[in-house]
Design an enzyme around this catalytic site. Structure first.
Site, short mmCIF file in Angstrom:
data_model
loop_
_atom_site.label_atom_id
_atom_site.label_comp_id
_atom_site.label_asym_id
_atom_site.label_seq_id
_atom_site.Cartn_x
_atom_site.Cartn_y
_atom_site.Cartn_z
N ASN A 61 28.15 40.13 45.03
CA ASN A 61 27.32 40.75 46.06
C ASN A 61 25.95 41.05 45.45
OD1 ASN A 61 26.17 42.69 47.89
ND2 ASN A 61 28.21 43.09 48.67
N ASP A 70 34.80 37.87 44.44
CA ASP A 70 34.24 39.12 43.91
C ASP A 70 35.30 40.22 43.87
OD1 ASP A 70 32.07 40.50 42.84
OD2 ASP A 70 31.56 41.41 44.77
N ASP A 86 43.34 30.38 39.50
CA ASP A 86 42.63 31.61 39.83
C ASP A 86 41.68 31.91 38.67
OD1 ASP A 86 41.81 34.24 40.13
OD2 ASP A 86 43.76 34.95 40.82
#
Length: 352
Positions: A23, A33, A9
């Protein structure tokens, strides 16, 4: 500088900077995100992101890492990808720009390490093999010019194969070469049964040829061998054919600087200097293999290069067979090779 593949991760990676697929608007997006915002502290990161405003596709901007500082992360670099349609709408160029601008930001921030995901392969639906090749091209170009450790982070640690096509092709090659056996003229494999035909030889033919040799000894006059200075012969031969001479001649033939080769081989300048300055020093096999790949040698020349250091491809070694596959298929970029090795559970060239 180095390149590593991490299956983890990205919010748990230790690096000076991590790259977030963000974004374009100052709002929390989906997937990576969201995970980055939650790990860094949603409100603080969103406030910093609003100060930046809109980020154009292919561009990057950075914010502090906030709560991710506990992992040693100093910066979050936000880059804006593009949805893949058919490859004819500038998608590849935009994705290349994502890598270039994100890595450039890491260099300008004086980061010693940066973790970056395989961009645009999630919600943006970029074909994974195409996205991987773009990543390899841009990271390779960056590493030739910057002393920064780049970590390519893949989330699914257990099952995510970075390149399906490469994986399948290499699997076929390994199956043919590890499980099968082809007999060369001078090599006979004993399989426990002398009555079994092995390759183009049978046990009967083998014994017949052996008897023929035993029944027809060579009674020619013994040749006189002139005495020679063995030590002088060894010294002369070694000086002419040692690994260092072979390496430097190959670099000279390619008319490139030493730095191009040792950077492509993930070797630092100090270690490379040790290799070329000490004619009695023989580096480890992995190092010689990496240099051979950096030199982009065809198979026959690659095998001679290994032999100059006293090494050879081992047919029982999965690692060696993967490298042989790469050489045969002109896959010389060590990042690409490491991807293949990692996908097959083998140790990568990049230091761990």
């Amino acid at each position: 500088m180095s390149f590593k593949i991490l299956r983890n991760d990205i919010t748990k990676v230790h690096a000076d900077a991590i790259v977030n697929t963000a974004n374009p608007m100052p709002a929390v997006g989906r997937g990576t995100d969201t995970a980055v915002y939650e790990a860094a502290g949603r409100e603080k990161l969103l406030a910093a992101r609003k100060e930046i405003g809109v980020i154009e596709r292919g561009q990057s901007a950075w914010t502090p890492a906030f709560n991710l500082k506990k992992h040693g992360v100093k910066y979050i670099i936000h880059t804006i990808g593009v949805f893949y349609q058919d490859g004819n709408h500038g998608e590849k160029e935009i994705l290349r720009s994502c890598y270039r601008t994100a890595l450039k930001a890491a260099a300008e921030l004086n980061c010693k390490s940066v973790a970056i995901p395989l961009l645009a392969t999630g919600n943006y639906r970029f074909p994974k093999d195409l996205a991987l090749q773009i990543a390899i091209d841009e990271i390779s170009r960056f590493l030739l010019e910057h002393e920064v450790d780049v970590l390519l982070v893949v989330y699914d640690k257990e099952s995510y194969k970075i390149s399906e096509k490469l994986f399948d092709d290499v699997e076929d090659f390994l199956f043919d070469n590890l499980d099968g056996y082809e007999v060369e003229e001078e090599h006979i494999q004993y399989n426990g049964s002398f009555n079994t035909v092995i390759g183009s030889f049978s046990s009967e033919r083998l014994f017949e040829s052996t008897r023929a040799v035993q029944l027809e000894p060579d009674f020619t006059e013994e040749k006189k061998i002139a005495p020679i200075d063995i030590d002088a012969f060894i010294r002369t031969t070694k000086d002419k054919l040692n690994f260092q001479n072979t390496l430097m001649q190959l670099i000279a033939d390619r008319k490139v600087d030493n730095s191009v080769i040792y950077k492509k081989a993930f070797i630092d300048k100090k270690f490379f200097s040790k290799i070329i300055s000490n004619k009695d020093y023989v580096p480890k096999k992995h190092t010689v293999m990496a240099l051979g790949l950096a030199l982009e040698l065809p198979l026959e020349e690659y095998e001679r290069f290994l032999a100059s250091a006293g090494y050879a491809f081992m047919p029982s070694s999965k690692f060696d067979l993967i490298i042989k596959y790469c050489v045969m298929n002109h896959i010389y970029n060590l990042i690409n090779v490491d991807v293949i090795l990692d996908d097959h559970g083998e140790e990568c060239f990049a230091p761990s």
